[in-house]
Design a protein around this motif. Structure first.
Motif, PDB file in Angstrom:
ATOM      1  N   PHE A   1      12.823  11.272   7.619  1.00 17.30           N
ATOM      2  CA  PHE A   1      13.815  11.685   6.625  1.00 17.30           C
ATOM      3  C   PHE A   1      13.131  11.696   5.265  1.00 17.30           C
ATOM      4  O   PHE A   1      12.626  10.658   4.816  1.00 17.30           O
ATOM      5  N   GLU A   2      13.109  12.850   4.637  1.00 23.21           N
ATOM      6  CA  GLU A   2      12.528  12.947   3.301  1.00 23.21           C
ATOM      7  C   GLU A   2      13.619  12.616   2.290  1.00 23.21           C
ATOM      8  O   GLU A   2      14.342  13.467   1.791  1.00 23.21           O
ATOM      9  N   SER A   3      13.752  11.338   2.010  1.00 24.50           N
ATOM     10  CA  SER A   3      14.849  10.868   1.166  1.00 24.50           C
ATOM     11  C   SER A   3      14.539   9.459   0.680  1.00 24.50           C
ATOM     12  O   SER A   3      13.522   8.863   1.041  1.00 24.50           O
ATOM     13  N   SER A   4      15.446   8.931  -0.141  1.00 21.55           N
ATOM     14  CA  SER A   4      15.312   7.554  -0.621  1.00 21.55           C
ATOM     15  C   SER A   4      15.818   6.582   0.438  1.00 21.55           C
ATOM     16  O   SER A   4      16.821   6.840   1.111  1.00 21.55           O
ATOM     17  N   GLY A   5      15.143   5.456   0.565  1.00 22.88           N
ATOM     18  CA  GLY A   5      15.575   4.421   1.488  1.00 22.88           C
ATOM     19  C   GLY A   5      16.806   3.678   1.013  1.00 22.88           C
ATOM     20  O   GLY A   5      17.331   2.825   1.733  1.00 22.88           O
ATOM     21  N   LEU A   6      17.290   4.004  -0.202  1.00 28.90           N
ATOM     22  CA  LEU A   6      18.514   3.392  -0.715  1.00 28.90           C
ATOM     23  C   LEU A   6      19.748   4.210  -0.364  1.00 28.90           C
ATOM     24  O   LEU A   6      20.869   3.769  -0.615  1.00 28.90           O
ATOM     25  N   ASP A   7      19.551   5.397   0.194  1.00 28.83           N
ATOM     26  CA  ASP A   7      20.660   6.285   0.524  1.00 28.83           C
ATOM     27  C   ASP A   7      21.376   5.764   1.771  1.00 28.83           C
ATOM     28  O   ASP A   7      20.819   5.780   2.873  1.00 28.83           O
ATOM     29  N   HIS A   8      22.599   5.311   1.593  1.00 30.02           N
ATOM     30  CA  HIS A   8      23.351   4.726   2.711  1.00 30.02           C
ATOM     31  C   HIS A   8      23.537   5.723   3.842  1.00 30.02           C
ATOM     32  O   HIS A   8      23.406   5.383   5.021  1.00 30.02           O
ATOM     33  N   ASP A   9      23.851   6.978   3.485  1.00 37.04           N
ATOM     34  CA  ASP A   9      24.096   7.987   4.519  1.00 37.04           C
ATOM     35  C   ASP A   9      22.850   8.255   5.348  1.00 37.04           C
ATOM     36  O   ASP A   9      22.929   8.471   6.562  1.00 37.04           O
TER      37      ASP A   9
ATOM     38  N   LEU B   1      11.581  -4.974  -2.005  1.00 38.67           N
ATOM     39  CA  LEU B   1      12.587  -6.029  -2.054  1.00 38.67           C
ATOM     40  C   LEU B   1      13.988  -5.465  -2.195  1.00 38.67           C
ATOM     41  O   LEU B   1      14.930  -5.899  -1.523  1.00 38.67           O
ATOM     42  N   VAL B   2      14.137  -4.479  -3.076  1.00 41.86           N
ATOM     43  CA  VAL B   2      15.452  -3.865  -3.282  1.00 41.86           C
ATOM     44  C   VAL B   2      15.913  -3.166  -2.007  1.00 41.86           C
ATOM     45  O   VAL B   2      17.072  -3.289  -1.590  1.00 41.86           O
ATOM     46  N   LEU B   3      15.009  -2.426  -1.371  1.00 39.27           N
ATOM     47  CA  LEU B   3      15.335  -1.728  -0.127  1.00 39.27           C
ATOM     48  C   LEU B   3      15.785  -2.707   0.953  1.00 39.27           C
ATOM     49  O   LEU B   3      16.787  -2.483   1.645  1.00 39.27           O
ATOM     50  N   SER B   4      15.052  -3.799   1.081  1.00 40.27           N
ATOM     51  CA  SER B   4      15.353  -4.772   2.126  1.00 40.27           C
ATOM     52  C   SER B   4      16.679  -5.469   1.876  1.00 40.27           C
ATOM     53  O   SER B   4      17.479  -5.675   2.796  1.00 40.27           O
ATOM     54  N   GLN B   5      16.907  -5.828   0.624  1.00 39.14           N
ATOM     55  CA  GLN B   5      18.148  -6.513   0.304  1.00 39.14           C
ATOM     56  C   GLN B   5      19.347  -5.601   0.535  1.00 39.14           C
ATOM     57  O   GLN B   5      20.383  -6.035   1.054  1.00 39.14           O
ATOM     58  N   ARG B   6      19.210  -4.331   0.178  1.00 38.75           N
ATOM     59  CA  ARG B   6      20.290  -3.376   0.413  1.00 38.75           C
ATOM     60  C   ARG B   6      20.556  -3.214   1.914  1.00 38.75           C
ATOM     61  O   ARG B   6      21.698  -3.119   2.356  1.00 38.75           O
ATOM     62  N   ALA B   7      19.474  -3.164   2.695  1.00 43.31           N
ATOM     63  CA  ALA B   7      19.629  -3.034   4.151  1.00 43.31           C
ATOM     64  C   ALA B   7      20.381  -4.231   4.725  1.00 43.31           C
ATOM     65  O   ALA B   7      21.234  -4.082   5.608  1.00 43.31           O
ATOM     66  N   VAL B   8      20.077  -5.435   4.230  1.00 46.03           N
ATOM     67  CA  VAL B   8      20.766  -6.636   4.704  1.00 46.03           C
ATOM     68  C   VAL B   8      22.242  -6.587   4.334  1.00 46.03           C
ATOM     69  O   VAL B   8      23.124  -6.870   5.150  1.00 46.03           O
ATOM     70  N   GLU B   9      22.541  -6.209   3.097  1.00 43.67           N
ATOM     71  CA  GLU B   9      23.916  -6.214   2.620  1.00 43.67           C
ATOM     72  C   GLU B   9      24.783  -5.194   3.347  1.00 43.67           C
ATOM     73  O   GLU B   9      25.942  -5.457   3.670  1.00 43.67           O
ATOM     74  N   GLU B  10      24.232  -4.007   3.600  1.00 43.97           N
ATOM     75  CA  GLU B  10      25.052  -2.923   4.125  1.00 43.97           C
ATOM     76  C   GLU B  10      24.998  -2.788   5.642  1.00 43.97           C
ATOM     77  O   GLU B  10      25.952  -2.304   6.252  1.00 43.97           O
ATOM     78  N   PHE B  11      23.878  -3.197   6.284  1.00 43.54           N
ATOM     79  CA  PHE B  11      23.746  -2.995   7.719  1.00 43.54           C
ATOM     80  C   PHE B  11      23.417  -4.284   8.476  1.00 43.54           C
ATOM     81  O   PHE B  11      23.670  -4.381   9.667  1.00 43.54           O
ATOM     82  N   ASN B  12      22.802  -5.228   7.790  1.00 43.89           N
ATOM     83  CA  ASN B  12      22.455  -6.519   8.396  1.00 43.89           C
ATOM     84  C   ASN B  12      21.746  -6.381   9.739  1.00 43.89           C
ATOM     85  O   ASN B  12      22.184  -6.923  10.753  1.00 43.89           O
ATOM     86  N   PRO B  13      20.628  -5.645   9.792  1.00 45.83           N
ATOM     87  CA  PRO B  13      19.881  -5.551  11.050  1.00 45.83           C
ATOM     88  C   PRO B  13      19.292  -6.906  11.421  1.00 45.83           C
ATOM     89  O   PRO B  13      19.124  -7.781  10.561  1.00 45.83           O
TER      90      PRO B  13
END
Length: 646
Positions: free
Chosen positions: A447-455, A479-491
């Motif tokens: 995906f050619e996109s930002s890793g912060l994009d929820h969609d 760090l920002v990418l990882s924290q966002r992933a935890v908050e929104e998806f919690n893998p």
């Protein structure tokens, strides 16, 4: 003075017992309701005879009402609408069709097996249609099933509580006013739900607007403003139409969550603490007020009633309600097994027992006893076995495979190929078109996109993938990418390469507590290793740590890591492939894939018949050989320890 001191002492003992039960449950990793029930019964009249909840009089009813309002509001506040969208059909069916099936099936079982009159049997069934967020949420935190299952169970627990409580009130009204017409019963249910939803939606929107605009309020005061607002909405709805307040609190929580207020995390923490306190106090009081003799008086027919509810009615309900869903049979079976009852069933049953007795109608104490028997059996049987059932069905989040890798640089692409060659799905994300093209050439999904994009993360399937790995060259971004992933998806597994400056390392340390782990080794110079890969100055190796000489192998491996010559990438342990975490504790039979820095000039490599290692590592991964880490200190040179991949 003596009376007031006695009541004070009762509340103090109740609070101490409730929080002690929560601490013990957290320590042993079982649902807290188990110890709340045990402690309450132990302290009640059938135990040590220390607590006497009936002495609180009408105060007990007030405590129950206000605490349940906060519990349901906190449940609504924790619901994520985007997550509910993925299970909306099944959730809608469980709250509607599932409720109806449980009402009919539970009523018939209570009548035929427990020999309750039809009216009392259906009142019992109405009380147990709920599953209870106060039991489900802690249970799912301990079991950690996959996201789709957790979302459906949590959504059902929150949304069905007010529906069940209102349904129980409608059934009770029917018993007390036996001349009511069916149309009046249905309209009463719809009116309560509608009034509660309307007041909750408007109130939640106003609360969100207030928190956004009232910048003069401190964070501590904002939490209390929300508490007062929730109780205000509950009281307003109850004044307009009795029992509509529960729906108002749930909807207000959902709307407030959707308002995206800046203090959302603080509010959720504050309301979560209030919920734990409320549940602890209420369960202790209600359990202490329970007569064990009344439960034994029910007989085996009541035990069969609960078993039919658990083993027949619930599975049929889940099967029909999830018929067209995308969930597999393992997920459906787990949902069918887990339906423990909670505080709403207990509190409303206790209240109804009192009301029926006041009206001179027999059966109030029997209903209360059967509801508590249902709570005990579902919590002890389903709640305590949930972890083993999830592991047996292989639907725990730790069982999830695959990886989402943010960063299509040399190291990111190598990790993607390593996962792919192990048969796991990989999705790569990057904003650099050239890096994305190289990843596509390596047959990676990109995906050619930002890793912060929820969609984008959602489309990449992060809600069901096992590993999130942030490997960009910017540590702050990782760090920002990882924290966002935890908050929104919690893998299940979130790893990142942290930056090296002291200030950021402090941030990284705090972020680790939020489930983000440093990947590979601490303070990996990723730009340097990307250059090594680009220049072909690496060798890809794989080794198996054996029991014999394990300590020498580990010491040697750690020495190479400290010297900056070796970076461990993946470890296979008990047939599970995971990314190596910094400071990984190695075990016997671990199979480690690693990169070894080989600084020989490319010209000398070609003259000696070697090939470019980084290209081979990307193109011929199946030919990776097992390269043993020396168990003898005399074999410590790089040339003696490794072989290049031919």
């Amino acid at each position: 003075m003596d009376g007031s001191f006695t009541l004070t002492l009762q509340i103090v003992i109740t609070t101490l017992a409730g929080i002690s039960a929560q601490v013990l449950a957290e320590l042993i990793k079982v649902p807290s309701i188990v110890f709340l029930l045990l402690f309450g019964i132990l302290l009640g009249s059938d135990g040590l005879n220390i607590l006497h909840p009936h002495e609180l009089g009408v105060g007990l009813e007030v405590l129950v009402s206000l605490a349940v309002a906060i519990i349901l509001f906190e449940g609504g506040l924790n619901l994520e609408l985007r997550d509910l969208g993925r299970v909306s059909g099944s959730l809608r069916n469980l709250v509607t069709i599932g409720t109806l099936l449980t009402l009919l099936g539970g009523g018939m079982a209570a009548h035929w097996l427990s020999e309750f009159p039809w009216s009392i049997a259906f009142l019992y069934a109405a009380l147990v249609v709920v599953t209870g967020p106060t039991v489900i949420s802690p249970l799912l935190k301990q079991v950690e099933v996959d996201r789709q299952v957790a979302t459906l169970l949590e959504g059902e627990g929150v949304l069905i509580d007010p529906v069940g409580a209102i349904l129980a009130v409608v059934v009770l009204d029917t018993i007390l006013n036996s001349d009511a017409f069916p149309l009046e019963i249905v309209s009463g249910l719809g009116l309560r739900l509608g009034i509660g939803a309307a007041i909750g939606a408007l109130g939640g929107w106003l609360l969100g607007l207030t928190l956004k605009k009232a910048s003069f309020l401190s964070e501590e005061l904002k939490g209390l403003v929300v508490l007062a607002g929730v109780w205000g909405l509950f009281g307003l709805a109850q004044t307009i139409r009795s029992e509509s307040g529960l729906m108002a609190t749930v909807v207000s929580g959902i709307v407030l969550r959707a308002s995206s207020i800046p203090e959302e995390r603080m509010l959720r923490r504050f309301k979560g603490q209030l919920t734990v306190l409320g549940v602890s106090v209420l369960f202790i009081l209600l359990a202490a007020d329970l007569s064990i003799a009344s439960i034994f008086a029910l007989g085996w027919g009541s035990v069969l009633t609960v078993l039919v509810l658990m083993l027949v009615i619930r599975p049929i309900s889940v099967l029909l309600c999830t018929w067209n869903s995308t969930m597999n049979w393992r997920q459906k079976l787990f949902i069918a097994w887990v339906a423990p009852k909670g505080i709403v069933s207990a509190s409303v049953a206790s209240l109804f027992a009192f009301l029926l007795t006041q009206q001179g109608i027999n059966g109030g104490e029997a209903i209360k006893a059967l509801v508590f028997l249902t709570i005990m059996m579902t919590v002890f049987i389903q709640g305590l076995s949930a972890r083993w059932v999830a592991q047996w069905l292989k639907i725990t989040s730790s069982e999830a495979t695959g990886a989402v890798i943010v960063g299509c640089n040399e190291l990111g692409r190598l990790m993607g190929r390593l996962f792919q060659e192990e048969g796991e799905s990989v999705v790569a994300i990057d904003t650099d078109p050239e890096a994305c093209q190289k990843a596509r050439e390596d047959n990676l999904r990109v995906f050619e996109s930002s890793g912060l994009d929820h969609d984008v993360l959602e489309e990449a399937g992060l809600e069901s993938i096992g590993t999130f790995l942030a490997l960009t060259s910017n540590g702050e971004v990782n760090l920002v990418l990882s924290q966002r992933a935890v908050e929104e998806f919690n893998p299940p597994r979130v790893l990142a390469i942290f930056p090296q400056n002291p200030k950021t390392n402090l941030t990284a340390s705090k972020t680790n507590k939020a489930k983000v782990n440093p990947a590979f080794i601490t303070q990996l110079p990723i730009k340097q290793w990307n250059q090594y890969l680009k220049d072909g100055q690496v060798k890809l190796g794989r080794t198996l740590l054996k029991v014999e000489g394990l300590s020498f192998q580990i010491a040697h491996l750690q020495a190479l890591i400290r010297s900056g010559e070796l970076v461990p990438l993946l470890v296979r342990r008990k047939d599970r492939l995971t990314v190596v975490k910094a400071g990984e504790e190695w075990q016997a039979e671990d199979e480690i894939s690693y990169l070894l820095h080989d600084p020989r000039p490319q010209l000398l490599k070609r003259l000696s018949g070697g090939t470019q290692a980084s290209r081979l590592a990307l193109e011929k991964l199946p030919e990776v050989e097992e390269i043993p880490i020396a168990s003898n200190v005399a074999e410590s040179t790089v040339e003696q320890m490794t072989q290049s991949i031919q």
